[in-house]
Motif scaffolding. Structure first.
Motif, PDB file in Angstrom:
ATOM      1  N   VAL A  36     -22.382 -33.370  14.299  1.00  0.00           N
ATOM      2  CA  VAL A  36     -21.704 -34.668  14.281  1.00  0.00           C
ATOM      3  C   VAL A  36     -20.182 -34.537  14.152  1.00  0.00           C
ATOM      4  CG1 VAL A  36     -23.689 -35.914  13.388  1.00  0.00           C
ATOM      5  CG2 VAL A  36     -22.048 -35.001  11.783  1.00  0.00           C
ATOM      6  N   LEU A  37     -19.706 -33.294  13.913  1.00  0.00           N
ATOM      7  CA  LEU A  37     -18.251 -33.114  13.787  1.00  0.00           C
ATOM      8  C   LEU A  37     -17.688 -32.470  15.061  1.00  0.00           C
ATOM      9  CD1 LEU A  37     -17.983 -31.815  10.089  1.00  0.00           C
ATOM     10  CD2 LEU A  37     -18.089 -34.160  10.931  1.00  0.00           C
ATOM     11  N   GLU A  38     -16.526 -32.954  15.453  1.00  0.00           N
ATOM     12  CA  GLU A  38     -15.879 -32.468  16.671  1.00  0.00           C
ATOM     13  C   GLU A  38     -15.149 -31.141  16.398  1.00  0.00           C
ATOM     14  OE1 GLU A  38     -16.085 -33.568  19.582  1.00  0.00           O
ATOM     15  OE2 GLU A  38     -14.303 -33.047  20.726  1.00  0.00           O
ATOM     16  N   ASP A  39     -15.239 -30.229  17.345  1.00  0.00           N
ATOM     17  CA  ASP A  39     -14.478 -28.975  17.236  1.00  0.00           C
ATOM     18  C   ASP A  39     -13.027 -29.262  17.626  1.00  0.00           C
ATOM     19  OD1 ASP A  39     -13.351 -26.500  17.426  1.00  0.00           O
ATOM     20  OD2 ASP A  39     -14.555 -25.836  19.144  1.00  0.00           O
ATOM     21  N   VAL A  40     -12.126 -29.150  16.630  1.00  0.00           N
ATOM     22  CA  VAL A  40     -10.716 -29.457  16.898  1.00  0.00           C
ATOM     23  C   VAL A  40      -9.879 -28.180  16.980  1.00  0.00           C
ATOM     24  CG1 VAL A  40     -10.770 -31.768  15.876  1.00  0.00           C
ATOM     25  CG2 VAL A  40     -10.308 -29.807  14.407  1.00  0.00           C
ATOM     26  N   GLY A  41     -10.538 -27.027  16.960  1.00  0.00           N
ATOM     27  CA  GLY A  41      -9.840 -25.742  16.914  1.00  0.00           C
ATOM     28  C   GLY A  41      -8.871 -25.551  18.066  1.00  0.00           C
ATOM     29  N   GLU A  42      -9.332 -25.797  19.276  1.00  0.00           N
ATOM     30  CA  GLU A  42      -8.505 -25.546  20.462  1.00  0.00           C
ATOM     31  C   GLU A  42      -7.245 -26.424  20.434  1.00  0.00           C
ATOM     32  OE1 GLU A  42     -10.879 -25.575  24.028  1.00  0.00           O
ATOM     33  OE2 GLU A  42      -9.058 -25.715  25.248  1.00  0.00           O
ATOM     34  N   ALA A  43      -7.430 -27.692  20.093  1.00  0.00           N
ATOM     35  CA  ALA A  43      -6.285 -28.620  20.079  1.00  0.00           C
ATOM     36  C   ALA A  43      -5.267 -28.206  19.025  1.00  0.00           C
ATOM     37  CB  ALA A  43      -6.779 -30.038  19.815  1.00  0.00           C
ATOM     38  N   LEU A  44      -5.734 -27.806  17.850  1.00  0.00           N
ATOM     39  CA  LEU A  44      -4.799 -27.469  16.774  1.00  0.00           C
ATOM     40  C   LEU A  44      -4.074 -26.152  17.059  1.00  0.00           C
ATOM     41  CD1 LEU A  44      -6.817 -28.507  13.576  1.00  0.00           C
ATOM     42  CD2 LEU A  44      -5.147 -29.825  14.873  1.00  0.00           C
ATOM     43  N   ARG A  45      -4.792 -25.192  17.627  1.00  0.00           N
ATOM     44  CA  ARG A  45      -4.155 -23.903  17.932  1.00  0.00           C
ATOM     45  C   ARG A  45      -3.125 -24.052  19.057  1.00  0.00           C
ATOM     46  NH1 ARG A  45      -9.465 -21.954  17.668  1.00  0.00           N
ATOM     47  NH2 ARG A  45      -9.931 -21.032  15.659  1.00  0.00           N
ATOM     48  N   ALA A  46      -3.395 -24.985  19.968  1.00  0.00           N
ATOM     49  CA  ALA A  46      -2.501 -25.171  21.108  1.00  0.00           C
ATOM     50  C   ALA A  46      -1.186 -25.836  20.696  1.00  0.00           C
ATOM     51  CB  ALA A  46      -3.196 -26.025  22.167  1.00  0.00           C
ATOM     52  N   ASP A  47      -1.182 -26.477  19.525  1.00  0.00           N
ATOM     53  CA  ASP A  47       0.013 -27.183  19.061  1.00  0.00           C
ATOM     54  C   ASP A  47       0.899 -26.203  18.282  1.00  0.00           C
ATOM     55  OD1 ASP A  47       1.877 -28.795  17.898  1.00  0.00           O
ATOM     56  OD2 ASP A  47       0.464 -30.315  17.183  1.00  0.00           O
ATOM     57  N   ALA A  48       1.975 -25.754  18.904  1.00  0.00           N
ATOM     58  CA  ALA A  48       2.822 -24.725  18.286  1.00  0.00           C
ATOM     59  C   ALA A  48       3.447 -25.221  16.985  1.00  0.00           C
ATOM     60  CB  ALA A  48       3.908 -24.307  19.275  1.00  0.00           C
ATOM     61  N   ASP A  49       3.788 -26.516  16.928  1.00  0.00           N
ATOM     62  CA  ASP A  49       4.422 -27.052  15.720  1.00  0.00           C
ATOM     63  C   ASP A  49       3.460 -27.135  14.537  1.00  0.00           C
ATOM     64  OD1 ASP A  49       6.704 -27.339  17.147  1.00  0.00           O
ATOM     65  OD2 ASP A  49       6.311 -29.440  17.717  1.00  0.00           O
ATOM     66  N   TYR A  50       2.174 -27.130  14.841  1.00  0.00           N
ATOM     67  CA  TYR A  50       1.186 -27.362  13.782  1.00  0.00           C
ATOM     68  C   TYR A  50       1.055 -26.152  12.853  1.00  0.00           C
ATOM     69  CZ  TYR A  50      -3.157 -28.794  11.537  1.00  0.00           C
ATOM     70  OH  TYR A  50      -4.112 -29.143  10.615  1.00  0.00           O
ATOM     71  N   ASP A  51       1.159 -24.978  13.405  1.00  0.00           N
ATOM     72  CA  ASP A  51       1.045 -23.726  12.643  1.00  0.00           C
ATOM     73  C   ASP A  51      -0.304 -23.615  11.934  1.00  0.00           C
ATOM     74  OD1 ASP A  51       1.568 -21.318  11.548  1.00  0.00           O
ATOM     75  OD2 ASP A  51       3.036 -22.006  10.079  1.00  0.00           O
ATOM     76  N   TYR A  52      -1.338 -23.537  12.743  1.00  0.00           N
ATOM     77  CA  TYR A  52      -2.705 -23.457  12.211  1.00  0.00           C
ATOM     78  C   TYR A  52      -2.882 -22.234  11.314  1.00  0.00           C
ATOM     79  CZ  TYR A  52      -7.745 -22.750  12.139  1.00  0.00           C
ATOM     80  OH  TYR A  52      -9.038 -22.532  11.735  1.00  0.00           O
ATOM     81  N   GLY A  53      -2.175 -21.147  11.635  1.00  0.00           N
ATOM     82  CA  GLY A  53      -2.313 -19.904  10.868  1.00  0.00           C
ATOM     83  C   GLY A  53      -1.821 -20.010   9.435  1.00  0.00           C
ATOM     84  N   ASP A  54      -1.132 -21.118   9.114  1.00  0.00           N
ATOM     85  CA  ASP A  54      -0.615 -21.309   7.759  1.00  0.00           C
ATOM     86  C   ASP A  54      -1.739 -21.624   6.758  1.00  0.00           C
ATOM     87  OD1 ASP A  54       1.318 -21.556   5.782  1.00  0.00           O
ATOM     88  OD2 ASP A  54       1.642 -23.681   6.177  1.00  0.00           O
ATOM     89  N   PHE A  55      -2.892 -22.051   7.281  1.00  0.00           N
ATOM     90  CA  PHE A  55      -3.993 -22.386   6.366  1.00  0.00           C
ATOM     91  C   PHE A  55      -4.624 -21.106   5.829  1.00  0.00           C
ATOM     92  CE2 PHE A  55      -3.557 -26.400   8.523  1.00  0.00           C
ATOM     93  CZ  PHE A  55      -3.762 -27.303   7.499  1.00  0.00           C
ATOM     94  N   SER A  56      -4.854 -21.106   4.525  1.00  0.00           N
ATOM     95  CA  SER A  56      -5.440 -19.936   3.876  1.00  0.00           C
ATOM     96  C   SER A  56      -6.839 -19.682   4.441  1.00  0.00           C
ATOM     97  CB  SER A  56      -5.487 -20.204   2.372  1.00  0.00           C
ATOM     98  OG  SER A  56      -6.651 -19.718   1.804  1.00  0.00           O
ATOM     99  N   GLU A  57      -7.096 -18.442   4.814  1.00  0.00           N
ATOM    100  CA  GLU A  57      -8.376 -18.123   5.469  1.00  0.00           C
ATOM    101  C   GLU A  57      -9.591 -18.433   4.575  1.00  0.00           C
ATOM    102  OE1 GLU A  57     -10.068 -14.325   7.751  1.00  0.00           O
ATOM    103  OE2 GLU A  57      -7.926 -14.682   8.019  1.00  0.00           O
ATOM    104  N   PRO A  58      -9.544 -18.028   3.267  1.00  0.00           N
ATOM    105  CA  PRO A  58     -10.699 -18.368   2.421  1.00  0.00           C
ATOM    106  C   PRO A  58     -10.914 -19.878   2.345  1.00  0.00           C
ATOM    107  CG  PRO A  58      -9.244 -16.830   1.295  1.00  0.00           C
ATOM    108  CD  PRO A  58      -8.544 -17.253   2.542  1.00  0.00           C
ATOM    109  N   ALA A  59      -9.819 -20.637   2.320  1.00  0.00           N
ATOM    110  CA  ALA A  59      -9.949 -22.100   2.215  1.00  0.00           C
ATOM    111  C   ALA A  59     -10.573 -22.708   3.465  1.00  0.00           C
ATOM    112  CB  ALA A  59      -8.585 -22.724   1.970  1.00  0.00           C
ATOM    113  N   MET A  60     -10.440 -22.021   4.591  1.00  0.00           N
ATOM    114  CA  MET A  60     -10.991 -22.550   5.851  1.00  0.00           C
ATOM    115  C   MET A  60     -12.450 -22.148   6.053  1.00  0.00           C
ATOM    116  SD  MET A  60      -8.803 -24.413   7.401  1.00  0.00           S
ATOM    117  CE  MET A  60      -9.694 -24.582   8.934  1.00  0.00           C
ATOM    118  N   GLY A  61     -12.951 -21.240   5.181  1.00  0.00           N
ATOM    119  CA  GLY A  61     -14.273 -20.643   5.388  1.00  0.00           C
ATOM    120  C   GLY A  61     -15.387 -21.638   5.680  1.00  0.00           C
TER     121      GLY A  61
END
Lengths: 308, 415
Positions: free
Chosen positions: B100-125
């Protein structure tokens, strides 16, 4: 010469194309149609849907549904030990609640059915819990029935009784929810009994008294038989109500402790709305429907045979 | 003549309609907070979104926390699908698994200003499955000890924060301090489980901090950990505190920390607003360390876009806006962030007016070193199966080892 019908008053009374009988039927249908429509949409439709759902394995969250036939019924009746534990709790709840409620309602009605100064005040006091919010009632009782700090145990302590932790010990928790439910609902049955008692002609009791009958004999031989139709109705609605009890359990114990108060209606809720097993919950609801139906039919049968 | 006039007017009207900008969109966003300060902050974030999306409005719909997952599920099942929603950590696996949840990974990674890599990996688990991203955590909030400083001072007992600073804040010290507070003549218990729900809905919050501090676990790779020696030692200590020391609010009693009924409780910083005008001084401290050292436990909630929503594209854009660096910084006053850049910045420890920087530093440390509370696709079933066995366990005469073995006997099949 054929008589003219142009000025015949009987002609002007009829609407073109509709007979008087048809007009009557149409009017009647128009009057009942809102109720019939409501019945179809809000009762019959869901009832048929529940029968259908009970033959499926439907997960509400993923919206997946598979036809499984009788499997949900088999699960409940033969594979799932929780179901029989829940049934046992429901029967204990009903057997505890119905006699207590009927006896208390009858005692109150016998005390309050004749007019005397202040009778309305007493009737109001005993009826007030019926119109009190069930949620408020259950929450207040939950506070009163706390372990050491609860008002009930503090009152018991003043007379040297060490009260139990009412809602945390399985047997006491069941007792506590039954008693609080009886106090909440007894006023309704009291009113029904008062109406029934007032409908018994006073001549019957007076004649019996003239024949030398004692109060107990008058009650047993005159009043009680005349109360039988009312008793049947009261037993049936109280029994059905006891199998449908949900709010008290949800708010006071949540089915605990140790599943000691997990009754059928709450179990159905848990399966449908906490675990999202709508198919299994629907099967349980159908089983509950037939249990209540069977109990009602048995009581009607007993009444017809004169045993009740 | 009239016909020509009508035709002309109709033509103008049609032209105006065609020339008008696209229809305004409203995003419906379900949340469980009804707190005015929280909602004002959320509406402020929605207002800034309108600067780039003038036709989009966001309506935050509050559903009380106790019924949140249930009512949200009804909305999804009934076709009344919100565009976005907060998702609790215990519901996340079931929602992801149900699709029921949409995969937003591609959209967020494609946004250079968003800086998806800033999120702590354990917190995203909890929210990631391979490359798919089903939600962004907006609150990664550790469980902390809230203590009534006034009571500690009156009893002449060192506060948990003072003990923590000396490195003496252990489970044994926690037991000792709780007993001293319960014995002090203040009419309060030493400790209350989270929200007074430790024997019911907050069962995991009650037992997991101690179990983890002792090196135990709830379940791992299909194995139940409640009957392991570490878990038994932890819950036995809690049992003693309830029935021997009488320092923890026992089952069936009330001892609300926030109204002075207990000297300590476990809670999260979003609850600090309840103490803003409280009648006593208070403070925060980390959870006590056990035989395995410190093991902070974290409660988490994420924002997700619903796969069946009608405005998925705009909803994903709003998700990105709401969890960008600037807005996460704003939300950090109530909801600890999962963005490393903010967590490590001096701004974070000064973000909450109610909590002094040295205590906010405890929050930041706990997020950096902690782990999320147990989660599972069948968590509601697991907790329902555990509950009656735990009820047995909390009895004064409980056989601890047998009760915990019984817990594992019912949990294991669900795993």
């Amino acid at each position: 010469m054929k008589p003219s019908t142009v000025n015949d008053p009987r002609r002007t009374e009829r609407a073109p194309g509709l007979s008087l009988k048809m007009r009557g039927m149409l009017t009647a249908w128009l009057f009942v149609s809102p109720t019939v429509a409501g019945f179809m949409v809000f009762f019959l439709g869901p009832l048929i849907a529940v029968v259908f759902y009970s033959a499926t394995e439907w997960n509400m969250l993923s919206q997946t549904s598979t036809f499984v036939g009788w499997a949900n019924y088999q699960d409940a009746l033969t594979r799932n030990p929780d179901f029989w534990h829940v049934m046992r709790n429901s029967v204990v709840f009903a057997l505890g609640l119905v006699p207590m409620n009927i006896a208390l309602a009858l005692a109150l009605a016998m005390s309050l059915y004749r007019p005397f100064r202040g009778v309305v005040v007493f009737r109001t006091i005993f009826f007030a819990p019926v119109v009190t919010s069930a949620v408020a009632w259950a929450i207040v009782w939950k506070f009163l029935l706390q372990g050491e700090a609860g008002a009930v145990n503090q009152i018991l302590a003043t007379v040297g009784i060490d009260g139990p932790n009412w809602l945390r010990e399985p047997n006491w928790a069941m007792f506590a929810v039954i008693v609080t439910r009886v106090i909440k609902m007894v006023g309704l049955n009291m009113i029904l009994y008062i109406a029934a008692l007032q409908a018994i002609p006073r001549d019957f009791s007076e004649a019996a008294r003239l024949e030398g009958a004692t109060n107990w004999q008058i009650f047993r031989m005159v009043i009680w038989p005349n109360l039988a139709p009312a008793t049947l109705i009261i037993v049936v609605i109280t029994m059905i109500g006891s199998f449908k009890v949900f709010d008290h359990i949800y708010l006071m114990t949540g089915g605990g402790p140790e599943n000691g108060t997990l009754v059928l209606a709450f179990y159905i809720y848990q399966q449908a709305f906490e675990f999202f097993n709508v198919g299994y919950a629907s099967a349980l609801a159908i089983i509950m429907f037939f249990i209540v139906l069977a109990l009602t039919l048995v009581q009607i049968l007993l009444r017809r045979r004169g045993s009740l | 003549m009239n016909g020509i006039r009508h035709l002309t007017a109709g033509g103008f009207a049609l032209a105006i309609c065609l020339a008008a900008p696209a229809t305004a969109q409203e995003l419906r966003f379900t949340v469980w907070t009804g707190n005015d300060a929280h909602l004002a902050m959320l509406n402020g974030i929605a207002d800034t979104f309108r600067e780039t999306h003038p036709d989009v409005t966001v309506r935050f719909e509050t559903i009380p926390a106790a019924d949140y997952t249930q009512k949200l599920t009804f909305q999804l099942a009934g076709g009344n699908i919100p565009d976005l929603g907060w998702i609790m950590e215990d519901a996340a696996p079931a929602f992801i698994n149900a699709g029921v949840l949409e995969d937003v990974g591609e959209a967020l990674r494609a946004d250079a200003d968003y800086d998806y890599g800033d999120f702590s990996e354990p917190a995203m688990g909890l929210w990631v499955d391979g490359d798919a991203v089903y939600g962004i955590p907006f609150s990664t909030s550790p469980l902390l000890i809230f203590y009534n400083k006034t009571m500690f001072d009156e009893a002449g007992v060192e506060t948990p924060m003072e003990l923590a600073q000396k490195g003496e804040w252990t489970l044994d010290k926690f037991q000792e301090v709780s007993k001293l507070l319960a014995e002090a003549d203040n009419g309060a218990y030493g400790f209350e489980f989270k929200d007074g729900q430790g024997y019911d809905a907050r069962m995991m919050h009650a037992i997991m901090p101690s179990i983890r501090a002792n090196g135990g676990f709830a379940w791992r790779d299909g194995k139940c950990g409640f009957s392991e020696p570490e878990a038994i030692a932890a819950v036995k200590q809690l049992h003693d505190m309830i029935h021997v020391d009488h320092s923890i609010v026992p089952p069936g009693e009330q001892g609300d920390f926030f109204s002075g009924g207990a000297a300590m409780t476990v809670s999260q910083i979003s609850r600090a607003s309840k103490l803003a005008e409280g009648p006593f001084e208070w403070g925060l401290a980390p959870l006590p360390a056990g035989s395995a050292g410190e093991s902070p436990a974290i409660g988490q909630a994420g924002i997700a876009v619903f796969a069946q929503g009608k405005n998925k594209e705009v909803a994903t854009e709003f998700l990105a806006h709401m969890t960008n660096e600037e807005n996460v910084k704003i939300m950090a006053q109530f909801f600890p962030p999962a963005r490393k850049s903010i967590l490590n910045s001096p701004d974070f420890v000064e973000s909450n007016a109610l909590i002094p920087p040295e205590q906010m530093a405890v929050v930041a440390d706990a997020i950096a070193n902690g782990s999320i509370l147990p989660s599972h696709e069948k968590l509601p079933q697991i907790e329902a199966a555990m509950k009656p066995r735990m009820d047995t366990y909390w009895r004064p005469d409980a056989d601890v080892e047998k009760a915990m073995a019984d817990v594992c006997a019912v949990v294991t099949p669900q795993l």
